[in-house]
Every structure is written in C-alpha cells, then in structure tokens.
Design an enzyme around this catalytic site. Sequence first.
Site, PDB file in Angstrom:
ATOM      1  N   ASP A 612       1.622  -3.814  -0.170  1.00 41.18           N
ATOM      2  CA  ASP A 612       2.568  -2.612   0.302  1.00 41.18           C
ATOM      3  C   ASP A 612       3.968  -2.598   0.502  1.00 41.18           C
ATOM      4  OD1 ASP A 612       0.325  -1.323  -0.585  1.00 41.18           O
ATOM      5  OD2 ASP A 612      -0.370  -0.958   0.868  1.00 41.18           O
ATOM      6  N   ARG A 684       6.792   5.387  -0.943  1.00 41.58           N
ATOM      7  CA  ARG A 684       6.972   3.999  -0.208  1.00 41.58           C
ATOM      8  C   ARG A 684       8.960   3.336  -0.291  1.00 41.58           C
ATOM      9  NH1 ARG A 684       3.416   2.579   3.193  1.00 41.58           N
ATOM     10  NH2 ARG A 684       1.039   2.251   2.580  1.00 41.58           N
TER      11      ARG A 684
HETATM   12  C1  S3P Z   1      -5.247  -0.732  -0.002  1.00 38.82           C
HETATM   13  C2  S3P Z   1      -5.273  -1.473  -0.861  1.00 38.82           C
HETATM   14  C3  S3P Z   1      -4.340  -1.669  -1.498  1.00 38.82           C
HETATM   15  C4  S3P Z   1      -3.224  -0.988  -1.403  1.00 38.82           C
HETATM   16  C5  S3P Z   1      -3.366   0.151  -1.495  1.00 38.82           C
HETATM   17  C6  S3P Z   1      -4.728   0.500  -0.002  1.00 38.82           C
HETATM   18  C7  S3P Z   1      -6.816  -0.129   0.580  1.00 38.82           C
HETATM   19  O1  S3P Z   1      -4.310  -1.766  -2.909  1.00 38.82           O
HETATM   20  O2  S3P Z   1      -2.097  -1.547  -1.728  1.00 38.82           O
HETATM   21  O3  S3P Z   1      -2.258   0.621  -0.522  1.00 38.82           O
HETATM   22  O4  S3P Z   1      -7.049   0.745   1.488  1.00 38.82           O
HETATM   23  O5  S3P Z   1      -8.106  -1.059   0.042  1.00 38.82           O
HETATM   24  P1  S3P Z   1      -5.773  -2.896  -4.079  1.00 38.82           P
HETATM   25  O6  S3P Z   1      -6.792  -2.590  -3.787  1.00 38.82           O
HETATM   26  O7  S3P Z   1      -5.151  -1.571  -5.739  1.00 38.82           O
HETATM   27  O8  S3P Z   1      -4.451  -3.797  -4.496  1.00 38.82           O
END
Ligand code: S3P
Length: 731
Positions: A612, A684
Amino acid sequence: MFDQLTVIGVGLIGGSVARAARHFGLCQRIIGYGRSADIQNLEKAKELGVIDDYSLSLEHAVKNADCVLIATPVASLLDIFAALKPYWSQQTIYTDVGSTKGSVVKAAEQVFGTVPTNFVPAHPIAGAEQSGVEAALYDLFLNRRLIITPLENTQPSAVTQVKSLWEGCGSLVSFMDVQHHDAVLAATSHLPHLLAFALVNMLGHKDEQSEIFKYAAGGFRDFTRIASSDPAMWRDICSANKSEIIPLLQQTKAQLDALQQLLEQDDSQQILNLFAYANTARQRFLTQFEGNMSKSITFQVLPGGKLQGEARVPGDKSMSHRSIMLGSLADGVTHVKGFLEAEDALATLQAFRDMGVEIEGPVDGCLTIHGVGKHGLKAPKNDLYLGNSGTSMRLLSGLLAGQPFNSVLTGDKSLSGRPMKRVTGPLTSMGAEIKTTELGTAPLHITGKAGHLTGINYIMPMASAQVKSCLLLAGMYAEGNTSVTEPAPTRDHTERMLSGFSYPVTVEGSKVTINANGQLTASDIDVPSDISSAAFFLVGASIAPGSDLLLKHVGINPTRTGVIDILRLMGANIEVLNEREVGGEPVADLHVVYSPLKGIDIPEHLVPLAIDEFPVLFVAAACAEGQTRLSGAEELRVKESDRIQVMADGLQILGVDAQPTADGMVIQGGSIGGGVVISHGDHRIAMSFSIAGLRATAPITVLDCANVNTSFPEFKDLVKRLGLDLTCEEA
Ligand code: S3P
C-alpha cells in the site's frame, strides 16, 4: 424528445421541469395550464419564458401534448384526473411529481377504475423552501434523485420516455414500488418536516419566543430550515401518507422518552453512545448517498517546508476491520481501543450493525462490541454498502458464503470496478454460491450455504491478504480443513487475531489451515497506528531537509514493514525505538530524520510487504538521486485506482521522468515541479502528491481528495501541524 410538453400547475416544480426541458432541449413547445384564479401566475410564467403559452381550458392545453406533466399538490390529483378523463389520449404520456405515490395511484383508480397504462407515477426528490414560478430553476433536478414507481400494467415504453425526460433534466433515476416509495419518503422527508414544524410551533408559542428566535443560532436554523416550506402542501403530503408516518412518529416519541430517561438518570455513557451512533450513521449517510453529489475537495500545497515534532497517526485499517468482524462473531464482549474512525472501517462496522450486532461507539477510537457468537448474525434487511473498501467486501464475501441467509454486497464506483473473481472463484470451489457481474465485479449476490461448504486446499496465484483472509473466514463454516498457501508472505493480522480470540489456526511456512471446530472468545484489542498512514510521514521527513519526526505507537508487524526496509535501502534515516508487543502485534515508535536518498532496484520480495506504500515510495524515488526500479508489483493496477498509471501520469505532470511498466515503474530521480494532478478518487494517491509538495519547486494542486476520508480523515490537519503548507478547498 417531445414536440409539446404540457405542464399542469406551473409552480416551483412544474416551472423547473419546464425550464429544464427548455434548457436541455427536451421539447419544442411548452404549454401551461391553470385555473382562472392562476392567471396572474401563468402570465408571469409566460413573461419569464418558462412556458411558451398557457390555456385556462384543460381540453385545449392537453390537445396536442406528447407528454402531460401533472405538477399540482397531491391533494388535487383526484380533481385533476377527473378533469383530464374526457380528454385522455392513448397517444400521450402522462406523469406526475407527487411526493406520495399511494395517494396518487388511489386517485387514478377512483377516477379510471384501473390506473391508465400510459400514466407513469414519478417523484423528483428536489425542492426548495420557496414556492411559485419565480423560484423555478432549470438545474433544480441536476444530480438529484428521481423515483419512478411503475405499476404492473404500466407501458414499458411510457416508463422509458419518462425516464429519459428526467435523465434529460439531469436527474439520477431509480425505480421502486409504490408502497416502498411511501415508506422510504415517510422516514427521509415527511417525518423530518413534521418534526421541524412541531419544534418551531412549540418554541414559537412559548412566552420567551422573541428571545428564542433572537438567539437562535446555527443549530436551530439548520434543524428548522424545512419548516419554512409551504404549509398547505405539507398538510396534504402528511395526510396523504399518514399510514406510513404515524408508526414513525410513535418510534420517535419512544426515542425521545428514552433520551429523557437517560438524562433524568444522568446516564452520560448511554447518552454518549446514542449520540455517537447517530454521528457515525450520519457520516455514513453523507458518503453513501451524497457521494456523487458531495462537494469536491482540492488540496493546495505550497512548495517547501519540513516535518518536525511528534505525532500518533490513526489506527491500523486492516486490524480495525478485523476487530469488528471477529469481535462480532465472538462469544462475549470485546472492547477495542485505537479503532480507525474512517469511512472504510466504518463501512465494516455498519455492515455488522446491519446484521444485528450491537456495537457501542466509536468514541475516541473506543468501541464495545457485543459479540453474537459464530452463528449469531442475522440477515441484513438491505444490501450491505461497503463504500470504497475492498477489505470489507472481500472478507465479508467469505464470511457470508457460509451463513444461513442471503446477502448482497455493493460499493462505490471504484470498488465496483475491482476484481472479485479472486475470492468468488475459490469460494465457489468450496460450494459457495455468489453471483458477480459479467466482468467479475460487485455487486455480489451471495446465497447463504450454511452447512454446505467444504474445505479446500488453495494455492493462491497472487500474494493477497484479502483473499487469504476471505478463505479463512469461509473455512470457519466449512466441513474439513481449509488451507491457503501464499506465494509470498502477506499481512497476517487475521491469523494473529484469530489466535488472540482462541480460535485454532495453524501456520506451517506459507500455509495457513483452519476448520469449523472452534469458537471465538471475546478478547480486548488495542489497535496500533497504521504503518500505511505513517508511511506518508516517513517519506515526507526523509525527503524534506531539516525534518525530524517521531511517530508514536506504530504497528511494525513484519508483514507490513517493507516501507521501512525500502526507505533504508534508499538511504533513509529511520530508527525503530521502544519496540514492544501490544495484543499480539509488535509496536514501536519510529524516529525519522532527513537524509538524502538514492535510487535503488526494489527487491521483489519486499513488494507484498509494502503493497500500500508504493504511491508515496514513488514520490521518494522522484526525490532520490539516480534511478529507482520497481517490478513484480502488478497488483498495484487493481487497487483503489490503477496506482502504476495514475502515479506515473501525475509524476510526469510534475516534470518527473516516470515510466510505467506492466508490473511496476522506472523513475529517474531529480526534482519535482508543480502542477495540477488528479487522485482519481484514491486516498493514497491524494496524500502522496500532497507530500511531494515538501520537495516541489512550485505549488501542487491535488484534485479529488474527498477519498482521504476513507483511511485518514485527520491527514490534512496533521500534515499542516507538522510543517506542510496545505490548504483544503471545498467546491
Ligand atoms: C489488505 C490487504 C491488501 C492491502 C489492502 C488491505 C487487508 O490487499 O492492499 O489495503 O487488510 O487484508 P490485497 O489483499 O489485495 O493485497
């Protein structure tokens, strides 16, 4: 669209439709109709150019009309239908604007026996306190909702034409049945009007009325604005819809009685809970229903500045979501501290309230969740709206697949474009039944398959904590073991929190396994600050000479600290101090001091650990000496925006040599100029370009920043306090 539009009743609404129809070129000719007592008004309408002409004879006024719009008060509809009956034509389309639809349909039935098939009942949700044709505006309906309540026998072609008419006026058209419309409007419009009239009436009759009105400030004004509306019109609306309004009045009385009792008992905690609930409910309402129409927010950033001082950024978003989910499913009461009071986490909170979980707060990041147990969720009455939050949607899809009820998950424009097959695919192999759009996107229609899910052994094709967590939640309701193997380590908050709630989950290398033989036991949660929010300040202080910043109580779970590792590889000066463990998660204070950065090739194994943080890391790369290369990060293309494309576009506008690739970016560091960039509704991106201002040589304008509220509502105030010259403009 139409040759002739006839408007019966040329007041505020009828006049505004006429103005809009003319302005947007929807008809050639507009004829007004009124009784002889209305002649002055009709003259005025003609003089103002709202209508081309008028007639006091109904026969004459409707003779050549392609469309007749009835815009008189709801109480008059019986007379209007009776007067129209002799001239009713199958070649004409008839529609109305009445605020209550049951009464309109009843009037039509009384006159015609059955409602004519070319009459399309409709209701624009727009108005103003002023009345009369002088107040008519061509843009009164722009971006406002318009509800059409067709009947079973209404001609589809007539419905289509009325829909086009209103869309032509700029309205957002939706469909409802008559009774549902009246129930919804009773709650959202009729009851508030009634309460406003009642309050002003009560205060107005008090002896000290002049005092009350003299000192009445914002609150009184805001609350009672609608008591300035037309009294006769509201009398008619309230009596036409009394069967829906009276039960709501009874509920309001009960609510006021309860509040009175709490005051008498000095139960300040319950009063706070009640107010806090209302406060979040309203905040959510503003995002959900006014999202498209709400003010656009622009950040104006002046170049230069440095970040100095101490700060605690808000709570971790991923953990906040999970605290609600597991706290709700636990047996017992869970207290949460440090909860992120931002739109995404609040969407999860509301979803669980909608499924019958009692959650008190949030007040200052504190929540009390009265867990209902693993099998205690109730069917939500409506679709669960999850705003911008991918985590809410993907995790909930797993949890809801195994419930004994059906559910529908919806989201905003960005969330509705994000891939959901990555969760619905493996869930289907477990026996789940979930319908997506043809593109594999939301809305998700989930048929609850309680007792019919079977565990699977899933090798994830991408490194995704959301997919992993979704399947673990489904695995809690499946027969046999559910195992998920990840291609690279991703955040493990779900596994940790499950263990914290005493739910058995085993981790062997990259494989996590769960089954249905467990219960969740309530456990208090202390959510640390979100390293993803801290990242903006880690980068800001690293790129702005003179910066010296202490970020307190930040979560440093090793599956999240890629941003620290990457910045350190680039030469950043970040110290991790006072390391400790809080509620099963490592936490520390981060001390960051300016240090010149150099470009690097970002090791691919760090990508999921900083997934992120790349938007702001791209800004760091733009300020570094030399080239930075990122690869293996194709997941960035399916985040809240396509973060590779959107950041490359924005950096190029700011004069940076940033070349997007299929799975990353190549950035030639140097200097950042000024310009106008767009966040594409991605929180972001908005915050990253604001941080770029610290090293920019000219002002940066960041458009479309309302989405910052999804994860970090305090960002603009905090970044200003720490040293960035940012102003927020609403338009
Ligand atoms: C998250 C997992 C990530 C991240 C998102 C939050 C989570 O996504 O980018 O902001 O809380 O499990 P992805 O699982 O798509 O990588």
